[in-house]
Design an enzyme around this catalytic site. Structure first.
Site, PDB file in Angstrom:
ATOM      1  N   HIS A   1     -64.100  16.950  77.561  1.00 37.78           N
ATOM      2  CA  HIS A   1     -64.545  17.872  76.520  1.00 37.78           C
ATOM      3  C   HIS A   1     -65.992  18.255  76.778  1.00 37.78           C
ATOM      4  CE1 HIS A   1     -66.542  14.937  73.428  1.00 37.78           C
ATOM      5  NE2 HIS A   1     -66.602  14.438  74.640  1.00 37.78           N
TER       6      HIS A   1
ATOM      7  N   CYS B   1     -73.535  15.492  77.244  1.00 39.54           N
ATOM      8  CA  CYS B   1     -72.265  15.901  76.616  1.00 39.54           C
ATOM      9  C   CYS B   1     -72.142  17.424  76.524  1.00 39.54           C
ATOM     10  CB  CYS B   1     -72.124  15.282  75.236  1.00 39.54           C
ATOM     11  SG  CYS B   1     -71.979  13.482  75.292  1.00 39.54           S
TER      12      CYS B   1
ATOM     13  N   ASP C   1     -53.676  13.296  76.572  1.00 41.80           N
ATOM     14  CA  ASP C   1     -53.994  12.534  77.782  1.00 41.80           C
ATOM     15  C   ASP C   1     -54.153  13.457  78.980  1.00 41.80           C
ATOM     16  OD1 ASP C   1     -54.478  10.191  79.272  1.00 41.80           O
ATOM     17  OD2 ASP C   1     -52.376  10.072  79.872  1.00 41.80           O
TER      18      ASP C   1
ATOM     19  N   HIS D   1     -67.258  16.954  80.672  1.00 33.83           N
ATOM     20  CA  HIS D   1     -67.351  15.531  81.008  1.00 33.83           C
ATOM     21  C   HIS D   1     -66.150  14.842  80.374  1.00 33.83           C
ATOM     22  CE1 HIS D   1     -68.979  15.391  76.926  1.00 33.83           C
ATOM     23  NE2 HIS D   1     -68.748  14.089  76.933  1.00 33.83           N
TER      24      HIS D   1
END
Length: 140
Positions: free
Chosen positions: A14, A33, A79, A39
């Site tokens: 995200h 982030c 996932d 990342h």
């Protein structure tokens, strides 16, 4: 009242950034982030339900079935996905761990039987950072 927790793992990418802000402000607030190339995290998900043991089985709920619900309603959808781009239940939402925990709750709650209640979602983003959600929010 007995509490039963099932632990699952998933990996997802995200990016945290506010499109109304400059790149500099996003980097100042979100640090790595906000990386333009995304990342990822190896998340650990704890789903806790509560109820009374069934007199015929001794179970609050069958842990194997709980695992199947989590897999079908959450893990298969997130996932190895990009939370910002690939996950329908996160569309248009800021992909913080906090909002992801709320989204996971909203995915699971309708699929549990009336005999149990969803108690909490605990979501580890890293071994040192986690959020807990107990089912009360006023929208995302």
């Amino acid at each position: 009242m007995i509490y039963l927790t099932r632990v699952e793992n998933f990996n997802a990418a995200h990016k945290l950034s506010n499109p109304a802000w400059s790149d500099e402000k996003n980097e100042a607030v979100f640090g790595k982030c906000a990386n333009v190339n995304w990342h990822g995290h190896n998340y650990e998900l704890h789903v806790t339900i509560k109820g009374n043991p069934d007199p015929d089985t001794g179970f609050v709920f069958n842990a194997k079935i709980l695992g199947e619900i989590i897999k079908n309603e959450v893990i298969e959808k997130i996932d190895h996905r990009n939370l910002n781009m690939d996950v329908a239940f996160m569309a248009g939402k800021f992909t913080s761990a906090e909002n992801l925990a709320i989204g996971i709750w909203d995915q699971l709650a309708p699929h549990l039987p009336a005999s149990v209640q969803l108690h909490s979602i605990k979501l580890y983003e890293t071994p040192r950072i986690y959020v807990e959600y107990f089912g009360t929010h006023s929208g995302l």
